[in-house]
Design a protein around this motif. Structure first.
Motif, mmCIF file in Angstrom:
data_model
loop_
_atom_site.group_PDB
_atom_site.id
_atom_site.type_symbol
_atom_site.label_atom_id
_atom_site.label_comp_id
_atom_site.label_asym_id
_atom_site.label_seq_id
_atom_site.Cartn_x
_atom_site.Cartn_y
_atom_site.Cartn_z
ATOM 1 N N VAL A 50 -30.604 25.101 -20.852
ATOM 2 C CA VAL A 50 -29.561 26.037 -21.752
ATOM 3 C C VAL A 50 -31.170 27.009 -22.599
ATOM 4 O O VAL A 50 -30.893 26.246 -23.147
ATOM 5 N N SER A 51 -30.690 28.066 -22.489
ATOM 6 C CA SER A 51 -31.916 28.981 -22.474
ATOM 7 C C SER A 51 -31.769 29.842 -23.510
ATOM 8 O O SER A 51 -30.628 30.758 -22.728
ATOM 9 N N GLU A 52 -32.350 30.294 -24.321
ATOM 10 C CA GLU A 52 -32.075 31.507 -24.622
ATOM 11 C C GLU A 52 -33.953 32.362 -24.800
ATOM 12 O O GLU A 52 -34.250 31.917 -25.470
ATOM 13 N N VAL A 53 -33.560 33.493 -24.154
ATOM 14 C CA VAL A 53 -34.894 33.648 -24.353
ATOM 15 C C VAL A 53 -34.853 35.860 -24.901
ATOM 16 O O VAL A 53 -34.062 36.262 -24.409
ATOM 17 N N GLN A 54 -35.809 35.284 -25.405
ATOM 18 C CA GLN A 54 -35.350 36.734 -26.823
ATOM 19 C C GLN A 54 -37.235 37.393 -26.548
ATOM 20 O O GLN A 54 -38.695 37.420 -26.750
ATOM 21 N N LEU A 55 -36.607 39.087 -26.164
ATOM 22 C CA LEU A 55 -38.073 39.903 -25.498
ATOM 23 C C LEU A 55 -38.413 40.343 -26.836
ATOM 24 O O LEU A 55 -37.473 41.237 -27.127
ATOM 25 N N GLU A 62 -36.794 42.823 -29.301
ATOM 26 C CA GLU A 62 -35.914 44.259 -28.132
ATOM 27 C C GLU A 62 -34.766 43.944 -27.881
ATOM 28 O O GLU A 62 -33.659 44.619 -27.631
ATOM 29 N N THR A 63 -34.894 43.107 -27.361
ATOM 30 C CA THR A 63 -33.411 42.096 -26.359
ATOM 31 C C THR A 63 -33.523 40.722 -26.075
ATOM 32 O O THR A 63 -34.380 40.117 -26.391
ATOM 33 N N THR A 64 -32.248 39.647 -25.862
ATOM 34 C CA THR A 64 -31.877 39.063 -26.225
ATOM 35 C C THR A 64 -31.139 38.464 -24.665
ATOM 36 O O THR A 64 -30.095 38.745 -24.684
ATOM 37 N N ARG A 65 -31.201 37.397 -24.149
ATOM 38 C CA ARG A 65 -30.711 37.097 -22.884
ATOM 39 C C ARG A 65 -31.023 35.413 -22.417
ATOM 40 O O ARG A 65 -31.454 34.558 -23.700
ATOM 41 N N ALA A 208 -33.106 12.634 -31.115
ATOM 42 C CA ALA A 208 -33.233 11.988 -31.497
ATOM 43 C C ALA A 208 -34.806 11.335 -30.694
ATOM 44 O O ALA A 208 -35.317 10.110 -30.879
ATOM 45 N N ARG A 209 -35.369 12.452 -29.702
ATOM 46 C CA ARG A 209 -36.256 12.007 -29.200
ATOM 47 C C ARG A 209 -37.262 13.426 -29.491
ATOM 48 O O ARG A 209 -36.833 14.521 -29.616
ATOM 49 N N THR A 210 -38.901 13.425 -29.761
ATOM 50 C CA THR A 210 -39.816 14.113 -29.590
ATOM 51 C C THR A 210 -39.624 14.983 -28.333
ATOM 52 O O THR A 210 -40.130 15.071 -28.095
ATOM 53 N N SER A 211 -39.431 16.763 -28.497
ATOM 54 C CA SER A 211 -39.405 17.164 -27.212
ATOM 55 C C SER A 211 -39.831 19.084 -27.853
ATOM 56 O O SER A 211 -40.426 19.550 -28.916
ATOM 57 N N VAL A 212 -40.248 18.952 -26.707
ATOM 58 C CA VAL A 212 -40.595 20.573 -26.578
ATOM 59 C C VAL A 212 -39.130 21.742 -26.839
ATOM 60 O O VAL A 212 -38.324 21.756 -26.315
ATOM 61 N N VAL A 213 -38.828 22.331 -27.564
ATOM 62 C CA VAL A 213 -37.953 22.808 -28.174
ATOM 63 C C VAL A 213 -38.303 24.506 -27.944
ATOM 64 O O VAL A 213 -36.959 24.883 -27.810
ATOM 65 N N ALA A 214 -38.835 25.026 -28.146
ATOM 66 C CA ALA A 214 -39.276 26.388 -28.060
ATOM 67 C C ALA A 214 -41.048 26.695 -26.312
ATOM 68 O O ALA A 214 -41.364 25.261 -26.988
ATOM 69 N N MET A 215 -41.220 27.631 -26.140
ATOM 70 C CA MET A 215 -42.532 28.066 -25.457
ATOM 71 C C MET A 215 -42.439 29.708 -26.080
ATOM 72 O O MET A 215 -41.644 30.491 -25.625
ATOM 73 N N THR A 216 -43.600 29.936 -26.295
ATOM 74 C CA THR A 216 -43.754 31.493 -26.929
ATOM 75 C C THR A 216 -45.319 31.623 -25.565
ATOM 76 O O THR A 216 -45.635 30.684 -25.983
ATOM 77 N N LEU A 217 -44.394 32.756 -24.956
ATOM 78 C CA LEU A 217 -45.324 33.948 -24.000
ATOM 79 C C LEU A 217 -45.781 34.852 -24.543
ATOM 80 O O LEU A 217 -45.549 35.530 -24.480
ATOM 81 N N HIS A 218 -46.893 34.996 -24.209
ATOM 82 C CA HIS A 218 -47.866 36.283 -24.445
ATOM 83 C C HIS A 218 -48.388 36.567 -23.102
ATOM 84 O O HIS A 218 -49.231 36.028 -22.621
ATOM 85 N N ASP A 219 -48.460 37.996 -23.476
ATOM 86 C CA ASP A 219 -48.129 38.649 -21.891
ATOM 87 C C ASP A 219 -50.154 39.229 -21.892
ATOM 88 O O ASP A 219 -49.942 40.028 -22.587
ATOM 89 N N ARG A 220 -50.471 38.519 -20.921
ATOM 90 C CA ARG A 220 -51.925 39.302 -21.394
ATOM 91 C C ARG A 220 -52.058 40.516 -20.369
ATOM 92 O O ARG A 220 -53.291 41.188 -20.236
ATOM 93 N N ILE A 221 -51.318 40.661 -19.243
ATOM 94 C CA ILE A 221 -51.415 42.104 -18.719
ATOM 95 C C ILE A 221 -50.785 42.843 -19.328
ATOM 96 O O ILE A 221 -51.272 44.531 -19.321
ATOM 97 N N THR A 227 -42.831 36.791 -25.060
ATOM 98 C CA THR A 227 -41.245 36.239 -24.968
ATOM 99 C C THR A 227 -41.166 34.449 -25.471
ATOM 100 O O THR A 227 -42.525 34.115 -25.768
ATOM 101 N N VAL A 228 -39.823 34.606 -25.981
ATOM 102 C CA VAL A 228 -39.889 33.189 -27.084
ATOM 103 C C VAL A 228 -38.863 32.500 -26.307
ATOM 104 O O VAL A 228 -37.521 33.347 -26.220
ATOM 105 N N ILE A 229 -38.496 31.717 -25.550
ATOM 106 C CA ILE A 229 -37.718 30.867 -24.674
ATOM 107 C C ILE A 229 -37.501 29.414 -25.529
ATOM 108 O O ILE A 229 -38.867 28.396 -26.349
ATOM 109 N N ASN A 230 -36.102 29.577 -26.367
ATOM 110 C CA ASN A 230 -36.056 28.074 -26.943
ATOM 111 C C ASN A 230 -34.923 27.661 -25.850
ATOM 112 O O ASN A 230 -33.943 27.876 -25.663
#
Length: 257
Positions: A50-55, A62-65, A208-221, A227-230
């Motif tokens: 289940v992901s929340e995506v912030q643009l 701008e928006t959240t999906r 109770a485990r170390t995990s990736v909880v979010a990924m931040t994407l910088h658009d290079r084009i 974009t931040v994917i939680n």
């Protein structure tokens, strides 16, 4: 005589560099390293994500999906679009074959790998591809990597090359924390060789485990876009096989997923 001495010094210097690089290589194989790195993102073969995506545009939200992704082995996943403006849309990925399913259409729409990457939060990014399954890895070097908040961490740098034509990106440069293999940073390149996105991974705890909880994407084009994917929930869930059939999905709303 001076030239001979300089030559010997240069050779000695090169030998010392090579010796350092060999000794710096991790004891584990690249395949083992990638498997461990993947476990910080998905820790089961079949999962519900289940992901929340912030643009963002120029650092302004701008928006959240919202999306729910169901994955299973053999590079198969179903993305269910949950936001009101996208309600009813679904994306099915079976290996190198992709379909977009629209709520008012009875026919699945075949799309290409490039179309899968369109948009700030591409389905290729949301669908949590696995590096160990989709890419061939090669160790590059160990080095100290500076983090965005001015800290530094020792990492192993790997270069990944797509095994199939349908992979989201043709080539990925990946930096993993030395010792733990936790993913820190990645740069993703298109088939043309163009740098498309830069990703930074956020460390946290889930179940109770170390995990990736979010990924931040910088658009290079389009540098103004970010974009931040939680990852709000990741749990072991195995859908019935019928949900991975484009014909079934086109006839059913599957709103309960």
């Amino acid at each position: 005589m001076c030239n001979v001495s300089n030559f010997k010094q240069a050779v000695g210097f090169l030998i010392s560099i090579l010796a350092f690089n060999v000794s710096a290589q991790p004891e584990k194989s690249v395949e083992e390293i990638l498997l461990r790195a993947d476990q910080y993102r998905l820790d089961s073969a079949a999962a519900k994500v289940v992901s929340e995506v912030q643009l963002y545009e120029n650092d302004e939200l701008e928006t959240t999906r919202h999306y729910t992704v169901y994955t299973r082995p053999e590079r198969e996943s179903l993305v269910v679009f949950k936001s009101k403006v996208e309600a009813g849309q679904k994306m099915l990925m079976l290996g190198d074959n992709y379909w977009l399913l629209m709520p008012k259409s009875r026919r699945p729409i075949r799309i290409t790998p490039m179309q899968k990457l369109l948009g700030e939060a591409s389905v290729g990014d949301i669908s949590t591809l696995t590096w160990s399954a989709d890419y061939q890895g090669k160790w590059v070097q160990s080095l100290e990597l500076k983090l965005p908040m001015s800290e530094s961490v020792m990492v192993n740098q790997l270069e990944l090359t797509a095994k199939t034509s349908g992979a989201s990106y043709q080539r990925i440069e990946l930096w993993l924390e030395k010792g733990s293999d936790f993913p820190i940073r990645a740069t993703m390149y298109l088939r043309s060789g163009k740098l498309a996105k830069e990703a930074w991974f956020t460390k946290g705890e889930r179940n109770a485990r170390t995990s990736v909880v979010a990924m931040t994407l910088h658009d290079r084009i389009q540098p103004s876009k970010k974009t931040v994917i939680n990852y709000q929930e990741i749990s072991p869930v195995a859908l019935e096989a019928k949900y991975y059939n484009p014909a079934y999905l086109s006839r059913n709303t599957v709103s309960g997923l």
